[in-house]
Design a protein around this motif. Structure first.
Motif, PDB file in Angstrom:
ATOM      1  N   LYS A 192      -5.883   1.189  -7.062  1.00  0.00           N
ATOM      2  CA  LYS A 192      -4.532   0.159  -6.912  1.00  0.00           C
ATOM      3  C   LYS A 192      -4.993  -0.520  -5.498  1.00  0.00           C
ATOM      4  CE  LYS A 192      -1.652   2.175 -10.118  1.00  0.00           C
ATOM      5  NZ  LYS A 192      -0.007   2.877 -10.412  1.00  0.00           N
ATOM      6  N   ALA A 193      -5.424   0.067  -4.690  1.00  0.00           N
ATOM      7  CA  ALA A 193      -5.407  -0.590  -3.289  1.00  0.00           C
ATOM      8  C   ALA A 193      -6.529  -1.561  -3.478  1.00  0.00           C
ATOM      9  CB  ALA A 193      -5.591   0.482  -2.311  1.00  0.00           C
ATOM     10  N   GLY A 252      -6.342  -5.407  -2.907  1.00  0.00           N
ATOM     11  CA  GLY A 252      -7.444  -6.398  -2.065  1.00  0.00           C
ATOM     12  C   GLY A 252      -8.244  -7.515  -2.656  1.00  0.00           C
ATOM     13  N   LYS A 253      -8.616  -7.119  -3.758  1.00  0.00           N
ATOM     14  CA  LYS A 253      -9.309  -8.177  -4.519  1.00  0.00           C
ATOM     15  C   LYS A 253      -8.235  -9.444  -4.870  1.00  0.00           C
ATOM     16  CE  LYS A 253     -11.568  -7.060  -8.619  1.00  0.00           C
ATOM     17  NZ  LYS A 253     -11.998  -6.480  -9.379  1.00  0.00           N
ATOM     18  N   LEU A 271       0.822  -1.140   0.056  1.00  0.00           N
ATOM     19  CA  LEU A 271       0.075   0.061   0.074  1.00  0.00           C
ATOM     20  C   LEU A 271       0.896   1.226  -0.096  1.00  0.00           C
ATOM     21  CD1 LEU A 271      -2.739  -1.077   2.494  1.00  0.00           C
ATOM     22  CD2 LEU A 271      -3.101  -0.717   0.020  1.00  0.00           C
ATOM     23  N   GLU A 272       1.995   1.266   0.788  1.00  0.00           N
ATOM     24  CA  GLU A 272       2.524   2.459   0.865  1.00  0.00           C
ATOM     25  C   GLU A 272       3.653   2.644  -0.657  1.00  0.00           C
ATOM     26  OE1 GLU A 272       6.058   4.155   3.772  1.00  0.00           O
ATOM     27  OE2 GLU A 272       6.637   2.221   3.074  1.00  0.00           O
ATOM     28  N   TRP A 325      -6.708  13.277  -8.463  1.00  0.00           N
ATOM     29  CA  TRP A 325      -6.404  12.088  -9.383  1.00  0.00           C
ATOM     30  C   TRP A 325      -5.406  11.210  -8.679  1.00  0.00           C
ATOM     31  CZ3 TRP A 325      -5.589  17.108 -10.774  1.00  0.00           C
ATOM     32  CH2 TRP A 325      -4.186  17.458 -10.719  1.00  0.00           C
ATOM     33  N   GLY A 326      -4.245  11.572  -8.016  1.00  0.00           N
ATOM     34  CA  GLY A 326      -3.418  10.767  -7.230  1.00  0.00           C
ATOM     35  C   GLY A 326      -4.138   9.815  -6.065  1.00  0.00           C
ATOM     36  N   ILE A 327      -5.101  10.515  -5.482  1.00  0.00           N
ATOM     37  CA  ILE A 327      -5.911   9.768  -4.548  1.00  0.00           C
ATOM     38  C   ILE A 327      -6.593   8.717  -5.020  1.00  0.00           C
ATOM     39  CG2 ILE A 327      -7.580   9.976  -2.723  1.00  0.00           C
ATOM     40  CD1 ILE A 327      -6.285  12.927  -2.243  1.00  0.00           C
TER      41      ILE A 327
END
Length: 81
Positions: free
Chosen positions: A72-73, A77-78, A31-32, A64-66
């Protein structure tokens, strides 16, 4: 009804609880990396560790970065189910 002092105590407790979060699992590292790949300011900062410095802990992020980080997170997770 709570007094200002009671609210201050609650806030301080919440802050202490948040600062006890450890970034050490493989998922946390992924995630980081997602965050740093999606936003140059986070990459320049060197990660998501709390520094207890307002100018380093509260940075500007693009929407847009958030959005990219969240997408992607979600995909991570999926994939890890």
């Amino acid at each position: 009804m709570t007094t200002g002092t009671e609210n201050d105590r609650k806030t301080n407790t919440e802050v202490r609880t948040m600062s006890n979060i450890e970034w050490g699992t493989e998922t946390d590292k992924k995630l980081e990396q997602i965050a740093m790949d999606a936003d140059f300011a986070l990459e320049q900062r060197g990660g998501l560790d709390t520094r207890r410095n307002d100018t380093e802990d509260f940075i500007e992020l693009s929407v847009w970065g958030i959005r990219e980080m969240l997408r992607k997170a979600y995909e991570l997770g999926k994939a890890e189910r």
